[in-house]
Design a protein around this motif. Structure first.
Motif, PDB file in Angstrom:
ATOM      1  N   GLN A 122       8.133  -4.991   6.756  1.00  0.00           N
ATOM      2  CA  GLN A 122       7.607  -5.875   7.797  1.00  0.00           C
ATOM      3  C   GLN A 122       8.472  -5.821   9.054  1.00  0.00           C
TER       4      GLN A 122
ATOM      5  N   THR B 297       1.397  -8.131   7.123  1.00  0.00           N
ATOM      6  CA  THR B 297       1.305  -8.211   5.666  1.00  0.00           C
ATOM      7  C   THR B 297       1.471  -6.816   5.068  1.00  0.00           C
TER       8      THR B 297
ATOM      9  N   ASP C  99       1.511  -4.692   1.375  1.00  0.00           N
ATOM     10  CA  ASP C  99       1.197  -4.692  -0.058  1.00  0.00           C
ATOM     11  C   ASP C  99       1.613  -3.347  -0.636  1.00  0.00           C
TER      12      ASP C  99
ATOM     13  N   THR D 270      -0.377  -0.714   1.725  1.00  0.00           N
ATOM     14  CA  THR D 270      -1.380  -1.289   2.623  1.00  0.00           C
ATOM     15  C   THR D 270      -0.695  -2.242   3.599  1.00  0.00           C
TER      16      THR D 270
ATOM     17  N   ASP E   3      -1.427  -4.819   6.990  1.00  0.00           N
ATOM     18  CA  ASP E   3      -2.379  -5.505   7.870  1.00  0.00           C
ATOM     19  C   ASP E   3      -1.603  -6.229   8.962  1.00  0.00           C
TER      20      ASP E   3
ATOM     21  N   ASP F  10      -2.191  -8.822  12.119  1.00  0.00           N
ATOM     22  CA  ASP F  10      -3.178  -9.746  12.685  1.00  0.00           C
ATOM     23  C   ASP F  10      -3.424  -9.517  14.166  1.00  0.00           C
TER      24      ASP F  10
ATOM     25  N   ALA G  77      -6.931  -6.333  15.702  1.00  0.00           N
ATOM     26  CA  ALA G  77      -6.355  -6.422  14.353  1.00  0.00           C
ATOM     27  C   ALA G  77      -6.295  -5.000  13.794  1.00  0.00           C
ATOM     28  N   VAL G  78      -5.228  -4.709  13.061  1.00  0.00           N
ATOM     29  CA  VAL G  78      -5.021  -3.344  12.570  1.00  0.00           C
ATOM     30  C   VAL G  78      -4.800  -3.359  11.064  1.00  0.00           C
ATOM     31  N   GLY G  79      -5.441  -2.425  10.381  1.00  0.00           N
ATOM     32  CA  GLY G  79      -5.233  -2.239   8.951  1.00  0.00           C
ATOM     33  C   GLY G  79      -4.860  -0.795   8.682  1.00  0.00           C
TER      34      GLY G  79
ATOM     35  N   THR H  17      -7.458   1.418  10.722  1.00  0.00           N
ATOM     36  CA  THR H  17      -8.646   0.797  11.287  1.00  0.00           C
ATOM     37  C   THR H  17      -8.219  -0.203  12.345  1.00  0.00           C
TER      38      THR H  17
ATOM     39  N   SER I 234      -9.638  -3.003  14.873  1.00  0.00           N
ATOM     40  CA  SER I 234     -10.822  -3.833  15.117  1.00  0.00           C
ATOM     41  C   SER I 234     -10.598  -4.689  16.362  1.00  0.00           C
TER      42      SER I 234
END
Length: 285
Positions: free
Chosen positions: A69, A85, A87, A106, A108, A110, A120-122, A142, A144
């Motif tokens: 992080q 976040t 994972d 993974t 994410d 915000d 927002a990015v993933g 991704t 968004s």
């Protein structure tokens, strides 16, 4: 013949009322007790090992997540790691580390700025090695961008002043009003986003003129209207190169769930490759 001065000692092994020698009595019960102690010690050792593994797994996972992080927040120039976040999957980190890498990671985020727009990015990375010189199997990202942020692209979507910008189905609908003499002609245009190198292009798909849908080709064939709507009908681009590492390639762009969604990927690039730290440039607005 034996004399009375040398009495004979007789030892009965199975006679009634006789007992086994003291040494035999003392040693016989010890075997099962020693066996019980052995199993107790082994059980305690196993229990300690299990507890140690659990502690290492928990502490290791927590530490790895926190470091990830902080590193992500630092590399992306985020104000803090809040909203980030990470994972590391459900598999054992110890077993994955022994195998040389993590199965999947993974991430994410915000809130991340893409050329002035909040998004927002993933990120999903598979086959992540523990050695930075080794390539990652695959990375997919991704981005968004909410519809409210897309409305900030007024100058990008058209050279003509726009009255409204909204997401409509799979397109971005922009509208304006053309004034011809004493008449006002409302015009709406549906733009379809597509990948264009390190940019997102918005290509005109259909035009709604006075509530009647007209093809772009037919509209351009009309000298009067095309002269007025030329700036509206030309394809425009939104550059994202300055916000994303050059290691990533834009695969597709679409409008989905009231978001402008940009899909990017990178395959087989090592963690220490300079492409992860290099960013492109965008033309000055």
């Amino acid at each position: 013949m034996a004399s009375d001065d040398n009495p004979t000692l007789e030892l009965r092994l199975d006679g009634p009322g006789e007992t086994a020698p003291e040494s035999s009595v003392a040693t016989a019960p010890k075997k099962p007790r020693r066996r019980w102690i052995l199993w107790s010690v082994l059980g305690a050792v196993v229990a300690i090992l299990v507890i140690a593994v659990v502690l290492i797994e928990t502490v290791g996972r927590t530490t790895a997540v926190r470091l990830a992080q902080d590193e992500i927040a630092s590399s992306l120039d985020l104000e803090s790691s809040e909203g980030v976040t990470v994972d590391l999957g459900s598999g054992s980190l110890i077993l994955q580390a022994l195998a040389g890498g993590l199965d999947a990671v993974t991430v994410d985020i915000d809130r991340f700025e893409v050329n002035g727009l909040d998004a927002a990015v993933g990120v999903i990375a598979t086959g992540v090695p523990l050695t930075s010189s080794q390539p990652i199997d695959a990375v997919s990202m991704t981005v968004s961008i909410p519809g409210a942020e897309v409305s900030k692209l007024a100058s990008t979507l058209s050279d003509t002043g726009l009255d409204s910008i909204e997401l409509e189905g799979t397109a971005i609908r922009v509208s304006t009003v053309f004034k011809v003499f004493f008449f006002e002609i409302p015009v709406a245009l549906d733009l379809v986003p597509v990948a264009a190198g390190d940019s997102v292009a918005f290509e005109p798909e259909s035009v709604i003129l006075n509530d009647e849908e007209i093809s772009v080709a037919d509209l351009l064939d009309n000298p009067l209207v095309s002269g007025l709507a030329g700036g509206l009908l030309s394809s425009q681009e939104f550059c994202v190169a300055s916000s994303l590492p050059t290691a990533l390639t834009i695969d597709s762009v679409a409008v989905a769930s009231d978001n402008l969604v940009i899909e990017l990927s990178a395959d087989g690039i090592a963690l220490d490759d300079a492409a992860w730290k290099q960013y492109g440039t965008c033309p000055a607005p």
